[in-house]
Motif scaffolding. Sequence first.
Motif, PDB file in Angstrom:
ATOM      1  N   ASP A 710      32.199  54.314  40.291  1.00 37.27           N
ATOM      2  CA  ASP A 710      32.614  52.924  40.174  1.00 37.27           C
ATOM      3  C   ASP A 710      33.651  52.534  41.216  1.00 37.27           C
ATOM      4  OD1 ASP A 710      34.648  54.460  39.276  1.00 37.27           O
ATOM      5  OD2 ASP A 710      34.917  53.415  37.346  1.00 37.27           O
ATOM      6  N   GLN A 712      36.454  54.140  42.095  1.00 40.21           N
ATOM      7  CA  GLN A 712      37.850  54.485  41.815  1.00 40.21           C
ATOM      8  C   GLN A 712      38.439  55.386  42.893  1.00 40.21           C
ATOM      9  OE1 GLN A 712      38.516  55.957  37.886  1.00 40.21           O
ATOM     10  NE2 GLN A 712      37.178  54.426  36.914  1.00 40.21           N
ATOM     11  N   ASN A 715      40.582  53.730  45.546  1.00 39.78           N
ATOM     12  CA  ASN A 715      41.875  53.215  45.128  1.00 39.78           C
ATOM     13  C   ASN A 715      42.885  54.314  44.833  1.00 39.78           C
ATOM     14  OD1 ASN A 715      41.248  50.456  45.289  1.00 39.78           O
ATOM     15  ND2 ASN A 715      40.137  50.575  43.347  1.00 39.78           N
ATOM     16  N   GLU A 752      33.885  47.011  37.248  1.00 41.83           N
ATOM     17  CA  GLU A 752      34.892  47.899  37.800  1.00 41.83           C
ATOM     18  C   GLU A 752      34.622  48.182  39.277  1.00 41.83           C
ATOM     19  OE1 GLU A 752      33.443  48.267  34.880  1.00 41.83           O
ATOM     20  OE2 GLU A 752      35.197  47.747  33.683  1.00 41.83           O
ATOM     21  N   THR A 753      33.364  48.421  39.624  1.00 40.52           N
ATOM     22  CA  THR A 753      33.025  48.683  41.026  1.00 40.52           C
ATOM     23  C   THR A 753      33.320  47.470  41.898  1.00 40.52           C
ATOM     24  OG1 THR A 753      31.267  50.159  40.266  1.00 40.52           O
ATOM     25  CG2 THR A 753      31.192  49.438  42.563  1.00 40.52           C
ATOM     26  N   ASN A 756      37.141  47.155  42.297  1.00 38.72           N
ATOM     27  CA  ASN A 756      37.697  48.213  43.148  1.00 38.72           C
ATOM     28  C   ASN A 756      37.370  47.977  44.621  1.00 38.72           C
ATOM     29  OD1 ASN A 756      38.917  49.659  41.050  1.00 38.72           O
ATOM     30  ND2 ASN A 756      37.024  50.768  40.598  1.00 38.72           N
ATOM     31  N   ASN A 757      36.173  47.543  44.904  1.00 37.43           N
ATOM     32  CA  ASN A 757      35.822  47.252  46.298  1.00 37.43           C
ATOM     33  C   ASN A 757      36.591  46.043  46.823  1.00 37.43           C
ATOM     34  OD1 ASN A 757      34.057  49.375  46.683  1.00 37.43           O
ATOM     35  ND2 ASN A 757      32.275  48.219  45.970  1.00 37.43           N
ATOM     36  N   LYS A 759      39.593  45.184  45.865  1.00 37.18           N
ATOM     37  CA  LYS A 759      40.954  45.674  46.090  1.00 37.18           C
ATOM     38  C   LYS A 759      41.027  46.525  47.363  1.00 37.18           C
ATOM     39  CE  LYS A 759      44.656  48.210  43.750  1.00 37.18           C
ATOM     40  NZ  LYS A 759      45.033  48.968  42.533  1.00 37.18           N
ATOM     41  N   PHE A 760      39.989  47.331  47.603  1.00 35.01           N
ATOM     42  CA  PHE A 760      39.987  48.207  48.772  1.00 35.01           C
ATOM     43  C   PHE A 760      39.872  47.406  50.068  1.00 35.01           C
ATOM     44  CE2 PHE A 760      37.568  50.848  51.818  1.00 35.01           C
ATOM     45  CZ  PHE A 760      38.494  51.866  51.992  1.00 35.01           C
ATOM     46  N   GLU A1003      46.417  50.147  38.069  1.00 29.39           N
ATOM     47  CA  GLU A1003      45.339  50.731  37.276  1.00 29.39           C
ATOM     48  C   GLU A1003      45.512  50.431  35.792  1.00 29.39           C
ATOM     49  OE1 GLU A1003      41.793  52.687  36.837  1.00 29.39           O
ATOM     50  OE2 GLU A1003      42.829  52.123  38.692  1.00 29.39           O
ATOM     51  N   THR A1006      44.019  46.791  35.351  1.00 31.34           N
ATOM     52  CA  THR A1006      42.800  46.411  36.080  1.00 31.34           C
ATOM     53  C   THR A1006      41.658  46.018  35.150  1.00 31.34           C
ATOM     54  OG1 THR A1006      43.378  47.824  37.947  1.00 31.34           O
ATOM     55  CG2 THR A1006      41.051  47.248  37.674  1.00 31.34           C
TER      56      THR A1006
END
Length: 1482
Positions: A710, A712, A715, A752-753, A756-757, A759-760, A1003, A1006
């Motif tokens: 997902d 993680q 991150n 979630e994926t 996270n992407n 945020k990245f 986290e 999130t």
Amino acid sequence: MSPSKYILTPPEDLHPYIARDSDTNEDEIDYGMERRHFVPETNESEQFDPVYPDFDRWKHRAEEDQIFMNFVSKGYYTTSKVNFESISARSSLHESLPKISDQLGVQFSKILQIREGEINRIPATVPTPNDSSNEQTFTTNKIYDLAGPGFALPTRVTLTDNRKESWLYDLSKPYVSLHNVSKYIPHGLKRKRVIEQCYKKQIPLKRAMWLIKCCFLIEIQQSKSKHSSGAMRSHTPPAIRSPSNININIETPMTHILKEWTESFINLLEKLIFEMSQYYNDADKLKMWKVEISYFLKLLGNCYSVILLDRNIFHRWLIEFVSKVENFEFLPITLHILMTFWDNITKTNEHPNQLKCSNSSNFLLSKITDLLLHKYYVVSNAKSMINDERYIINDIKKNNKLKDSILVILTTMIIKLFKEQSLEVFLFPPSSWELYKPCLYEIINKTQLIENADEIRKILELISYRNETLKNTTLITEEKINSNDENASDHKEYYFKCSQVQPDIKVIKISHIDTKFTTLLDDNSTEFDWTQYIEHDPLNKSQIIQLLLWSIHPSRLSHYESNQLVAKLLLLQINSFEGFPEYEIEDTLWSLIFQIAKLDSQNLGNMIHLESLYLLLNILITYGIIKVSTYVRKLISSGIMYLQDSNDKFFHVVLLINLKISPLMKTQYNMVLRNVMEFDPYYFENYSFDKLAIKIDDIKEKILGTSFDDGQAINMINFDEINLPLGGKIMLAEWYLNHICSSVALRPINRETLFNNFKFFCLNLKVSHHFYKWCEFIVYHQLLNDIETMALLIDILVSFQKLFSQYINDHALFMKTFLFIYTKILRETDSVNFQIVSFMPFWKFFMKTFPMALTIDTDLRNDLSAMYEEDKTKRLALEQSKELVQQLFDVLSQNKSSMKNLNFAELFQSNIKCLLSYKVQRSLEDFKRAKSVLTLLKSSSLHDYNKFMSIFLKRKNYGDTDLICLISNKLLSLEQIKTTLGGAWIMKFLVYLEEKAGELFSEEHTHFINTIYYEHYMIEYVRTNFKTVLTLCDLKDDSQYKLFTRMLTKYGPSSKFAEVSAEVIIHLLNDHPEDGHRILGDLLQYKGTIKESSPVNDSNELNITESEDDISMTSETDYEVFGLLDFTNLWIFQAYTLHNIDQIKMQDNHSDVLGKFIFDIIELTQYDALCSRIFDRVSDIKITADIIQIFEKSLFDHILANVEISRNYLVIVIESIIALSKKITEVTSTTLTMSDGSIQLLLSIISFFNNLDNVALREKESVMDVVMKIFTIHQAYILKYIVERLKGKLTANGMKTLINDMLCLFQKLSFSLRLKLILYEILSSLKSYSIYMATSDGEQDSAENFDVSTPLASRNSSTNLYFSCKSQTFDIPKELLKLPPLQVSSFTSMPTESKTNVTTSLGVTPMNKERESSKGEVYNEEEKERWFIYDKKTRAYITKLKTQAYYNINSYQTDQDPIKSINNACYNLSLFDASFENKNPA
């Protein structure tokens, strides 16, 4: 073949010359009442086969068969009978016959006109004998010009519908005698019905004209009888009812009848034209339509020629109709109709002395010119010639052929206007002239009028200059237009200069600032069309610098889209203009970078945000606008890297490290870092290309080494510890994007994926572009897992909507795929959330943001509308159907509980408790279930939900993050919090977001807090309640003061919040005068952080109320803060200026103090042109007028004192006067006045200019330009002032002297056509206004109703007007009436004989030739070879030319004196179009 086949039977109705026996008794001739028989006398020998006229039976012969076979086998050829037949006159006769037939047709047309006009017309008056004398009197029985006294109208008969149709049918048949049909006319045929029956039944034109004339004259006769009977009933005396008076009485009803007939024709013509689009798919109906429209136009033309309609009304309608036709398919027929009546519309006025007729004619001609050039502009820029969405022309040749044919028609009409009409018809508003100017030049160049090329050039120049003067452009506008050529000059402009406040503080100083451009950038709405803006107003060098500095300024950090917007505008600038030099943009940008590098740390932090600068440069590198290799070459060639005392090199090294470096640039990159190793080895040891590659490879291994699906793993990387520069982050983002998109098995993307992407890419790597590429990938591959994931994606797209509009390539395709996933896939896979969650705001957002995409794609528009209605229906179903809610609840609770057993309160309390227990339980499934249930409760009964939510809020059994969780999951609103808990909680959440926004992305939060939506929701709340939120700020609290400053600097520059921001600043300065400078300092130098100490100590909150304290200026240093003025903080100084003016108004001698305040500001800003915009917030009309008067008096005093005036000061004066005068006219809608003292000074200045010689006058060109503009601003008031004094005996001579001075100045202005046109406009308006007032019989209100901006028609006879005006209220100077018309000869000086004998047109002449001819002296060869450059304008020799051998001519200027060595430079060769060619002469 049988010969009988060739035997033809004679026709029965044709009688032979010799009768047959059987026909002898049948041939009878009726003579009156007696029947006689015709019996030809013939002998038996004369009886043979009958002979018929024009008919001879063919008889078969054998020779004809042989001829026929020869023709078939060999062809037919007739040999020449005589030798010279091959050169017969047939060819010459064949060419001349059409010309002769045309001449014969013209002569017959003239014969018919004479016959119809003179011979066949019955005279309107007939003589009748008088019994009492031998004289004859004339009786008048005239109905209309169409009929004389002997004409009798047919009677009207009431017929049934069938008989009426039968009568019309007989009239339409040419073989039915008109004598029988014309005995009566049926009732009910009137105007529109008559015309409609004519073209539908295709009645022959002559008969149709007869019917229309009769119906028209019947109406005239009825109107005449009504008015006659009305006059009899009113007992009018007989003397008054004379024939002349009767005609006067009939004039009004006749005009009314003509108007009604004209409107009938117009309505039917419009109907026929627009019916064309209905018959595209029916060939038969389209053919019938063509017949009807063709007939109708012929009928219209006949009625037009005999004046059966009002031509003026028809002309005005036709011009309006053509101008309103936007669909290209109707354009050919409308242009055809316009060309049909072209000669009558554009004919020269027959009564040039009638001002009203002339103005009306000029108005129509101006309208025609405007509409034709507009059509030309629209057609030439159209991609497709058919607007209908159902048709797309793929054939480019066919499309271009259609376009060219229409452009040819438009060009023909425009050229006719250009050749035949006055130049006044080519005067347009400023906005239109910008569009029409290139079109007009293109049309003239296409026609290639070589015979009058010089005259055409002068006319175009005159039209261009006249339109430029009407634009009322200022000096700053002219310089801004010319600033595109600054790159060609050697002058280097510095954009950061020391301020007047402190020498070590620098401010941004750009020579030409466009404040409107800054406002557009600050607003930058998603609906704004930047493409059209760039095409209409391309960016110049100053605007490019302004754009770059705006995007990297610390005060514009909230514009997350600024870097992408800069790239978009620069790409539009490059792609919109062919041959645009891209290297100029790159050179300009690197030049700016080198100037930024010279700033110290304090000034760099105040004016440049380095992270924004790095992002901007990398985006421009990505699009290929700039190149790193160019930067490296400039860096090495500048020598900065080798200077020991220079700190610039460290800035450049850090900048280079943060740029994206390709492997090909590895050597140059490392070389630059090695050059600074002796000064600081840190950069090469940590950021060499190999070191960066190692860091990136380590991160790749960490990402690939984890087993998380997902996202993680990405991150878990701490980029703060790795200290990876932006260039390395971009390389890492490219690798990761390729990695997640090139997987063999594509997996569905969950929430979630996606988070996270995001945020990245966007938060850690600062590369939003790569994230949006991935979003396109997952949407087009239909990888969205559920409604929750789609909701988060929608929140991201809406929160960063300005990036969504720029990064997504095809919005329509993206949205279609998005709708397909939602309606076809997720409807089935996630049916419960599909029923509960509504995306109505997103559908509405897309329809509002991308209207053009919906206009092009009707299917997408229909799908979005249907989806919007479906979501609305789902909401209503949840509110009305308890069974549906029960079913959804059962699915969500998995049958663990039922709504039948639990009431609303229990469900609300249990689920909100479960939702907010996420910190303890950390159960994501329970959290999602509770969230869905609460969403279902909110959708089913909003009233009950809000009631229990208010109870929950009042209990205060929660923390700050609990409420943030509810808000971010769309279960609670800030309005409800404010209503229940008060505004302090709003400020608490805003401060929390300001200080601890990073914690929400941790986290821990999130999975439970939608931070993206929460930030967007808080921003939108502030934007909606901006004034309220600022009022709630407790400025004594340090955190809220920081928040207050941030919000004010973030939203203050926007035009939407500018007025509220100014009001807040003014009240803040009034309430806290002792801290005014500290407050302004925090606003001006805001960089995201504020000093720890709060500047406000005596008040807890900001109360936006009127302050009654009398605050006076303490010292002259109060204004020193104006030294920090630049285009980024102009909105702050506008508010501060208004605050100071409000304080000055309270003083007794406020006029003097106001003047000192204004000029102190100008000096403190170093004569910055932005000073002209600091008065924009002043709304007091009296103060505005005082400021104008202060500027004018100061300028006039300087001119009369004959002191040198700087150009920057002139710019400030005229820009301020223009802006303030517009404000006064918009608010008051009255004439802008001028004090008598200023008028006297202005008139004295005109006399002062007139007394100067040409050289001194040329030096005053800029000053004269400003004075003339001030005159035009106050033109209405000044002209009234002059005319009133022309009426007075004591003041008339002074005004006549003024007029003579203006006329003399008009003749002297030979060096500037622009100034001459401005002065001509003033004199022309003065002439028109004087004539109007002299002929208005002293009416008081006439001056108010006259538009002085409209000059008198140039065709008026000045001599006749002089004698007509001389006998009225005052004498108009004869010289003014002789003002020449607007034509080329009026603005060009007459050529005079040259005293110097110029032997060549190049302007180079030998000195000795004239002396030899005059004195006969002989000179040696060396002296004869002396040549000089001759200036035709000054009629003087400029410099001497050296005659050196060609091999001694240098390629570059080497001598110290360029004047003496002009022959040694390439510049000299360019004067004569010469050049060096590196070729072998052999």
